[in-house]
Design a protein around this motif. Sequence first.
Motif, PDB file in Angstrom:
ATOM      1  N   GLY A 159       2.422  17.139  -5.268  1.00  0.00           N
ATOM      2  CA  GLY A 159       1.154  16.700  -4.740  1.00  0.00           C
ATOM      3  C   GLY A 159       1.424  15.415  -4.206  1.00  0.00           C
ATOM      4  N   ALA A 160       2.472  14.670  -4.311  1.00  0.00           N
ATOM      5  CA  ALA A 160       2.786  13.452  -3.672  1.00  0.00           C
ATOM      6  C   ALA A 160       3.147  13.747  -2.197  1.00  0.00           C
ATOM      7  N   SER A 161       4.051  14.711  -2.125  1.00  0.00           N
ATOM      8  CA  SER A 161       4.243  15.178  -0.617  1.00  0.00           C
ATOM      9  C   SER A 161       3.005  15.496   0.134  1.00  0.00           C
ATOM     10  N   LEU A 162       2.135  16.252  -0.526  1.00  0.00           N
ATOM     11  CA  LEU A 162       0.747  16.609   0.221  1.00  0.00           C
ATOM     12  C   LEU A 162       0.078  15.589   0.594  1.00  0.00           C
ATOM     13  N   ALA A 163       0.006  14.337  -0.349  1.00  0.00           N
ATOM     14  CA  ALA A 163      -0.788  13.356  -0.244  1.00  0.00           C
ATOM     15  C   ALA A 163      -0.155  12.458   0.674  1.00  0.00           C
ATOM     16  N   LEU A 164       1.197  12.493   1.079  1.00  0.00           N
ATOM     17  CA  LEU A 164       1.919  11.467   1.923  1.00  0.00           C
ATOM     18  C   LEU A 164       1.585  12.203   3.287  1.00  0.00           C
ATOM     19  N   GLY A 165       1.760  13.552   3.607  1.00  0.00           N
ATOM     20  CA  GLY A 165       1.328  14.343   4.599  1.00  0.00           C
ATOM     21  C   GLY A 165      -0.089  14.214   5.153  1.00  0.00           C
ATOM     22  N   ASN A 166      -1.044  13.946   4.213  1.00  0.00           N
ATOM     23  CA  ASN A 166      -2.419  13.835   4.631  1.00  0.00           C
ATOM     24  C   ASN A 166      -2.647  12.476   5.028  1.00  0.00           C
ATOM     25  N   ALA A 167      -1.814  11.454   4.514  1.00  0.00           N
ATOM     26  CA  ALA A 167      -1.956  10.154   4.721  1.00  0.00           C
ATOM     27  C   ALA A 167      -1.721  10.021   6.295  1.00  0.00           C
ATOM     28  N   CYS A 168      -0.464  10.598   6.501  1.00  0.00           N
ATOM     29  CA  CYS A 168       0.085  10.452   7.858  1.00  0.00           C
ATOM     30  C   CYS A 168      -0.753  11.081   8.916  1.00  0.00           C
ATOM     31  N   TYR A 169      -1.339  12.254   8.469  1.00  0.00           N
ATOM     32  CA  TYR A 169      -2.322  12.829   9.516  1.00  0.00           C
ATOM     33  C   TYR A 169      -3.611  12.348   9.846  1.00  0.00           C
ATOM     34  N   ASP A 170      -4.161  11.443   8.830  1.00  0.00           N
ATOM     35  CA  ASP A 170      -5.353  10.842   9.042  1.00  0.00           C
ATOM     36  C   ASP A 170      -5.050   9.458   9.422  1.00  0.00           C
ATOM     37  N   TYR A 171      -4.203   8.838   9.559  1.00  0.00           N
ATOM     38  CA  TYR A 171      -3.891   7.267  10.024  1.00  0.00           C
ATOM     39  C   TYR A 171      -3.811   7.690  11.589  1.00  0.00           C
ATOM     40  N   PRO A 172      -4.923   6.612  12.059  1.00  0.00           N
ATOM     41  CA  PRO A 172      -5.436   6.678  13.505  1.00  0.00           C
ATOM     42  C   PRO A 172      -4.319   6.421  14.415  1.00  0.00           C
ATOM     43  N   SER A 173      -3.391   5.559  14.275  1.00  0.00           N
ATOM     44  CA  SER A 173      -2.426   5.369  15.162  1.00  0.00           C
ATOM     45  C   SER A 173      -1.464   6.224  15.368  1.00  0.00           C
ATOM     46  N   PHE A 174      -1.209   7.259  14.084  1.00  0.00           N
ATOM     47  CA  PHE A 174      -0.194   8.170  14.234  1.00  0.00           C
ATOM     48  C   PHE A 174      -0.486   9.408  14.979  1.00  0.00           C
ATOM     49  N   GLN A 175      -1.704   9.700  15.334  1.00  0.00           N
ATOM     50  CA  GLN A 175      -2.096  10.781  16.137  1.00  0.00           C
ATOM     51  C   GLN A 175      -0.963  10.690  17.341  1.00  0.00           C
ATOM     52  N   GLU A 209       0.882  -1.267  -0.094  1.00  0.00           N
ATOM     53  CA  GLU A 209       0.010  -0.107   0.009  1.00  0.00           C
ATOM     54  C   GLU A 209       0.836   1.409  -0.060  1.00  0.00           C
ATOM     55  N   ARG A 210       1.914   1.128   0.576  1.00  0.00           N
ATOM     56  CA  ARG A 210       2.865   2.243   0.868  1.00  0.00           C
ATOM     57  C   ARG A 210       3.539   2.632  -0.395  1.00  0.00           C
ATOM     58  N   MET A 211       4.168   1.791  -1.218  1.00  0.00           N
ATOM     59  CA  MET A 211       4.857   1.825  -2.395  1.00  0.00           C
ATOM     60  C   MET A 211       3.539   2.281  -3.486  1.00  0.00           C
ATOM     61  N   ALA A 212       2.394   1.760  -3.510  1.00  0.00           N
ATOM     62  CA  ALA A 212       1.469   2.064  -4.524  1.00  0.00           C
ATOM     63  C   ALA A 212       0.838   3.385  -4.511  1.00  0.00           C
ATOM     64  N   GLY A 213       1.253   4.148  -3.228  1.00  0.00           N
ATOM     65  CA  GLY A 213       0.829   5.555  -3.041  1.00  0.00           C
ATOM     66  C   GLY A 213       1.471   6.518  -3.588  1.00  0.00           C
ATOM     67  N   PRO A 214       1.702   7.579  -2.496  1.00  0.00           N
ATOM     68  CA  PRO A 214       2.656   8.600  -3.062  1.00  0.00           C
ATOM     69  C   PRO A 214       4.167   8.352  -3.154  1.00  0.00           C
ATOM     70  N   TYR A 215       4.462   7.255  -2.712  1.00  0.00           N
ATOM     71  CA  TYR A 215       5.873   7.010  -2.899  1.00  0.00           C
ATOM     72  C   TYR A 215       6.167   6.695  -4.249  1.00  0.00           C
ATOM     73  N   ALA A 216       5.170   6.521  -5.119  1.00  0.00           N
ATOM     74  CA  ALA A 216       5.695   6.080  -6.532  1.00  0.00           C
ATOM     75  C   ALA A 216       6.163   7.199  -7.138  1.00  0.00           C
ATOM     76  N   ALA A 217       5.484   8.385  -6.600  1.00  0.00           N
ATOM     77  CA  ALA A 217       6.083   9.721  -7.216  1.00  0.00           C
ATOM     78  C   ALA A 217       7.066  10.323  -6.414  1.00  0.00           C
ATOM     79  N   MET A 218       7.152  10.095  -5.275  1.00  0.00           N
ATOM     80  CA  MET A 218       8.430  10.501  -4.220  1.00  0.00           C
ATOM     81  C   MET A 218       9.512  10.210  -4.905  1.00  0.00           C
ATOM     82  N   SER A 219       9.784   9.009  -5.695  1.00  0.00           N
ATOM     83  CA  SER A 219      11.105   8.402  -5.907  1.00  0.00           C
ATOM     84  C   SER A 219      11.750   9.233  -7.151  1.00  0.00           C
TER      85      SER A 219
END
Length: 524
Positions: free
Chosen positions: A162-178, A136-146
């Motif tokens: 856009g990829a960095s914004l998506a990564l920031g949002n993904a981490c902010y919205d991930y429950p255990s990361f709060q 899931e990680r590599m299929a998401g914004p990481y593909a563009a971050m390379s």
Amino acid sequence: MLWKTTLLQFAALSSVHANTIATSNHARSDQLRWGACDVDDPSLQCANLTVPMDYTDPDSDATIQLHLLKVPAVRTPKKGSILFNFGGPGLEARHSLAGLSKRILALTGGDYDLIAHDPRGVAKTFTASCFNTSEERMAGPYAAMSSVADPEDRLALSTLWGASLALGNACYDYPSFQDKGPNLGTVFTARDLMQIVDAVEGDGLLRYWGLSYGTALGATVAAMFPDRIDRMILDSVVNPHQFYNYYDTEIWADADMVFSSFIKECLKAPEHCGFSHRNSTAFDIEKDIYNMIDSLKTEALAAGDQVVDSAIVRSFIRFSLYSPSSYSYLSRALDLLLSNNAAGFMEIYNENLAEGFLATVAQDESAFAIPCSDKIAPQQTFTELGEIFTELNGESRLLGSSGSGLAMICANWRFQAKERYTGNFESKTKHPLLVIGNRYDSATALRCAQNVTASFEDSVLVEHGGFGHGSWSQGSACTSKIIRSYFAEGTLPEYGTICEPDYGPFEPKTIDDVLKDIGFMDGE
């Protein structure tokens, strides 16, 4: 670049004033339950240490467990322990120490226990993960971050943004990361280090060797607790001022010079150099490589189902320059590409870099979460970052743009560390620091080591005249003896000391050969 008698006092004080914390009532090592490890070497020992999750909240009973690995001293009487951080951030320090145990015992004299822990956010320690799986990680914004984008390539930069914004949002919205996001900063890791010291050292003093990001951590703990520093080596140095307060531009300052020198050294060793068949000067080969990289920006090549573009070539160069052991295959790969053999290039790339690098990246978000939660950067919008992209490219035409991705992630990171170091690193430690900087390090410029040496009173810089990232990359008897003497007697070399390596960057040797030659390591 890469752990509770005093806990309430820790939480009550800012990092700038942390040196006033009491150091009495240190817990002793027999309170740690050292036992078997999840590594192959049965001589190594492991233990867990419970520390606060949040040092700024004295009312919280939330904790995390630090996982420690110890390489026991092989000589008596034992002098104490040396703690390590090998960089990243994100490297698994325990397994790194396990794999390097013989070399480090030789360099440090064998009469210290060697201890490393995976810092908070790394591996299984309070893991900084924003995705359910690596796939899931590599299929998401990481593909563009390379990707690697130049300042004038607005489309590529926009994609990265856009990829960095998506990564920031993904981490902010991930429950255990709060809970995790605000508690991953380097200051908390520095406090963790001192908790380990309290658990293993009766004198309450830190002995430490940090490499790459480990130097930012080391500079932080030295500035916070100057009276508790007994020995500290900072090797392959990151500029800690930029680490906290700006984007990391200075680290790239030597990259173009290193690449030029790599080509020159290659031609001096024709039996190991992929360019040796070309009737060309080093200048002409370098010019051809830059022209080839520029052409790939607008016309990528196909190698089966893989694409060879400018970004992948520069990433390959970037990580191959970390170690002279990679130089021979780097030259062969670039020579193939100069002959339009994209398939041959990708064969070497896949064999030597892709799997290991991508596997590391795919583990967790520590490489972004730690520095970005620490950093207070002045530019935050895509437009404002334009001058940073230009500055990065100005530091290195070849590799500076590699810093664009991290800069964008940090600009879009939505967590701030609960405690940051806000001082200027101008400090006098109990015992002066030994700083080591490689002359030909494409990942951390020598200038960074010079700046850190100027910050800490009485510290001494050794200019190691080798290639690669860190003094181990190309061994030197001179540097090795200085390290051994520093840990053994606290001896520092003369100001202005320069140590040259004992073999060329294309010779099939390692620092272990040097350590055997000078009697620091047994032959096999």
